[in-house]
Design an enzyme around this catalytic site. Sequence first.
Site, mmCIF file in Angstrom:
data_model
loop_
_atom_site.group_PDB
_atom_site.id
_atom_site.type_symbol
_atom_site.label_atom_id
_atom_site.label_comp_id
_atom_site.label_asym_id
_atom_site.label_seq_id
_atom_site.Cartn_x
_atom_site.Cartn_y
_atom_site.Cartn_z
ATOM 1 N N LYS A 22 47.909 68.989 33.278
ATOM 2 C CA LYS A 22 48.977 69.560 32.220
ATOM 3 C C LYS A 22 49.147 68.627 31.163
ATOM 4 O O LYS A 22 49.283 68.874 29.901
ATOM 5 C CB LYS A 22 50.227 69.997 32.975
ATOM 6 C CG LYS A 22 51.352 70.196 31.867
ATOM 7 C CD LYS A 22 52.627 70.595 32.889
ATOM 8 C CE LYS A 22 53.581 69.568 33.262
ATOM 9 N NZ LYS A 22 54.161 68.524 32.311
ATOM 10 N N ASN A 23 49.293 67.368 31.519
ATOM 11 C CA ASN A 23 49.900 66.304 30.582
ATOM 12 C C ASN A 23 48.857 65.919 29.883
ATOM 13 O O ASN A 23 49.157 64.964 28.594
ATOM 14 C CB ASN A 23 50.275 65.140 31.405
ATOM 15 C CG ASN A 23 51.867 65.532 32.076
ATOM 16 O OD1 ASN A 23 52.357 66.643 31.862
ATOM 17 N ND2 ASN A 23 52.393 64.574 32.765
ATOM 18 N N CYS A 117 67.753 67.416 29.292
ATOM 19 C CA CYS A 117 66.731 67.479 30.141
ATOM 20 C C CYS A 117 67.522 67.327 31.425
ATOM 21 O O CYS A 117 68.262 66.686 31.652
ATOM 22 C CB CYS A 117 65.672 66.344 29.965
ATOM 23 S SG CYS A 117 64.724 66.028 31.381
ATOM 24 N N ARG A 122 66.473 61.943 27.636
ATOM 25 C CA ARG A 122 64.994 61.492 27.208
ATOM 26 C C ARG A 122 65.001 61.499 25.619
ATOM 27 O O ARG A 122 64.691 62.634 25.191
ATOM 28 C CB ARG A 122 64.235 62.680 27.934
ATOM 29 C CG ARG A 122 64.197 62.255 29.224
ATOM 30 C CD ARG A 122 63.151 63.388 29.985
ATOM 31 N NE ARG A 122 61.693 63.478 29.803
ATOM 32 C CZ ARG A 122 60.890 63.992 30.416
ATOM 33 N NH1 ARG A 122 61.215 65.193 30.842
ATOM 34 N NH2 ARG A 122 59.382 63.740 30.125
ATOM 35 N N ASP A 306 56.226 60.905 38.282
ATOM 36 C CA ASP A 306 55.805 62.101 38.600
ATOM 37 C C ASP A 306 55.470 62.569 40.154
ATOM 38 O O ASP A 306 55.506 63.761 40.413
ATOM 39 C CB ASP A 306 54.756 62.797 37.709
ATOM 40 C CG ASP A 306 55.150 62.963 36.265
ATOM 41 O OD1 ASP A 306 56.331 62.899 36.041
ATOM 42 O OD2 ASP A 306 54.400 63.176 35.390
ATOM 43 N N ARG A 398 55.796 75.688 35.597
ATOM 44 C CA ARG A 398 55.757 74.906 34.550
ATOM 45 C C ARG A 398 54.359 74.078 34.786
ATOM 46 O O ARG A 398 53.762 73.739 33.771
ATOM 47 C CB ARG A 398 56.582 74.156 34.103
ATOM 48 C CG ARG A 398 58.011 74.993 33.671
ATOM 49 C CD ARG A 398 58.975 74.132 33.059
ATOM 50 N NE ARG A 398 58.464 73.206 32.023
ATOM 51 C CZ ARG A 398 58.958 72.035 31.966
ATOM 52 N NH1 ARG A 398 60.081 71.669 32.565
ATOM 53 N NH2 ARG A 398 58.562 71.109 31.148
HETATM 54 C C1 UD1 Z 1 55.307 61.967 29.761
HETATM 55 C C2 UD1 Z 1 55.021 63.161 31.021
HETATM 56 C C3 UD1 Z 1 56.116 63.195 31.988
HETATM 57 C C4 UD1 Z 1 56.019 61.699 32.569
HETATM 58 C C5 UD1 Z 1 56.359 60.803 31.693
HETATM 59 C C6 UD1 Z 1 56.308 59.318 32.268
HETATM 60 C C7 UD1 Z 1 53.869 64.878 29.444
HETATM 61 C C8 UD1 Z 1 54.060 66.287 29.174
HETATM 62 N N1 UD1 Z 1 55.091 64.583 30.207
HETATM 63 O O1 UD1 Z 1 56.646 62.347 29.331
HETATM 64 O O2 UD1 Z 1 55.382 64.100 33.091
HETATM 65 O O3 UD1 Z 1 57.207 61.753 33.778
HETATM 66 O O4 UD1 Z 1 55.405 60.879 30.832
HETATM 67 O O5 UD1 Z 1 55.071 59.135 32.934
HETATM 68 O O6 UD1 Z 1 52.951 63.966 29.415
HETATM 69 N N2 UD1 Z 1 61.715 57.272 25.780
HETATM 70 C C9 UD1 Z 1 62.553 56.653 24.821
HETATM 71 N N3 UD1 Z 1 62.405 57.109 23.654
HETATM 72 C C10 UD1 Z 1 61.181 58.050 23.060
HETATM 73 C C11 UD1 Z 1 60.273 58.213 24.124
HETATM 74 C C12 UD1 Z 1 60.727 57.880 25.635
HETATM 75 O O7 UD1 Z 1 63.496 55.864 25.100
HETATM 76 O O8 UD1 Z 1 61.155 58.250 21.969
HETATM 77 C C13 UD1 Z 1 61.744 56.597 27.021
HETATM 78 C C14 UD1 Z 1 62.119 57.903 28.371
HETATM 79 O O9 UD1 Z 1 63.333 58.285 28.119
HETATM 80 C C15 UD1 Z 1 61.703 57.411 29.533
HETATM 81 C C16 UD1 Z 1 60.390 56.605 28.963
HETATM 82 O O10 UD1 Z 1 60.466 56.144 27.755
HETATM 83 O O11 UD1 Z 1 62.502 56.428 30.134
HETATM 84 C C17 UD1 Z 1 59.100 56.859 29.121
HETATM 85 O O12 UD1 Z 1 58.869 58.162 28.825
HETATM 86 P P1 UD1 Z 1 57.766 58.938 28.167
HETATM 87 O O13 UD1 Z 1 56.525 57.919 28.749
HETATM 88 O O14 UD1 Z 1 57.839 58.811 26.577
HETATM 89 O O15 UD1 Z 1 57.490 60.305 28.742
HETATM 90 P P2 UD1 Z 1 56.963 61.693 28.244
HETATM 91 O O16 UD1 Z 1 55.989 61.429 27.258
HETATM 92 O O17 UD1 Z 1 58.431 62.472 27.626
#
Ligand code: UD1
Length: 422
Positions: A22-23, A117, A122, A306, A398
């Site tokens: 999915k990711n 969330c 997030r 995850d 999902r």
């Molecule tokens: C993706 C995955 C999710 C997984 C996560 C971490 C998808 C669709 N989802 O989510 O399943 O749990 O990676 O492996 O691929 N953060 C910020 N600012 C930002 C973006 C992120 O502070 O603009 C923080 C988040 O709150 C979190 C950390 O960075 O604490 C990592 O998040 P991120 O790797 O961005 O997760 P996603 O890409 O949303």
Amino acid sequence: MDKLVIRGGNRISGTIAASGSKNSALPVIAATLLTPDGTFAIDRIPDLKDVRTFIQLLDYLGAETSFENNLLKVSTSDLKSIEAPYELVKKMRASIYVLGPLLARFGHTRVSLPGGCAFGPRPVDLHIMVMEKLGATVTIEKGFIDAKVNGKLRGARIDFPIVSVGATGNALMAAVTAEGTTILDNAALEPEIECLCNFLVKMGARIDGIGTTTLTIDGVDQLKAVGFENIFDRIEAGTLLAAAAITGGSVTVTGVVPEQLASVLDAFRQSGCAVTVKEDSVTLVAPEKLLPVDITARPYPEFPTDMQAQWMALMTQAQGNSTIIDRVYHERFNHIPELNRLGAKIDIRDNWALVHGPQELTGTKVMSTDLRASACLVLAGLVAKETTEVLRVYHLDRGYEAIEKKLTTLGADIERAKYQEF
Ligand code: UD1
């Protein structure tokens, strides 16, 4: 609404094929927005609610799509909108992935802010920072991220203060057609990002350092639609292995790249499971008695956040106490009260959990709160005495393709049923 009814106690055993990830599917689908040139054919796309929502978003933007038997065909040659509306973004945070490609292609996009969330804040500040570094002007207006650039985006050096899968993906998609060179430092290493890079390269992008934390992107003028095969879902594979481990069973998951499961397989081995790896399959045989293993979830290649909830379900059956820390999401512990309702004994201390094992679990009604928490409750239900009902199973839908069918094939007594929420 749908619920899953699980009569626990059956051993999970047999061979099962991993679904597509999915990711990686979501950013790959988003990347089709980068070029009007041709029709993409992307195989091994899992048939999931999140994928369907993303396709709906593309349809809304004016793309032509067809999705059958895990093959997605997309043409984005004739888009009518550059706006991702709240109604779709609120269903799925990953909609933020359209920010980079739409801005790169049209010089303007509006993407609704994703909102809250289930497991804590997030933010999307890093996604916005990336677009600004590449020359865009970003404003937040009435709940929308409005990003604009005069002419083309311009290459820049971007040093991520923390590892972000999503912001790395968006940066890649924005940078591939920018003027000049972009360097991403402290980029996410996740296999899903590597998959996106390979897809972009196939489209004609120039990216160096794939599979490392420094990605160098030389902007190109044109990209083209291509055929592509998505990678396997390492979280689904890990969850199926955990189903065997928790029920004293034995499972082979095929169609995987075992190296991408290394941290999870290592934890299974430490817990006493026998793990055998072949070129594209993994077999796990559960031990008589599971041993406790402490884990800390961190960005790849470390133990994935995850899989943290599923690991916690497993540790309720281990012969001793274990600790679980999540360094990616500090508040990702919604599954604990529900596991405790099944008879687990888990304490939360700040951002870590202490699991007292082993505890006999007994089925009751429990509620899914997010995707991986649901998987954790299903695993607990497989080992619990009597019947467990996992409510609000739409969270599970999902991210897991045909999960109850797969588990039934492997010997579980599990069925989907309707219920009414008061
Ligand atoms: C993706 C995955 C999710 C997984 C996560 C971490 C998808 C669709 N989802 O989510 O399943 O749990 O990676 O492996 O691929 N953060 C910020 N600012 C930002 C973006 C992120 O502070 O603009 C923080 C988040 O709150 C979190 C950390 O960075 O604490 C990592 O998040 P991120 O790797 O961005 O997760 P996603 O890409 O949303």
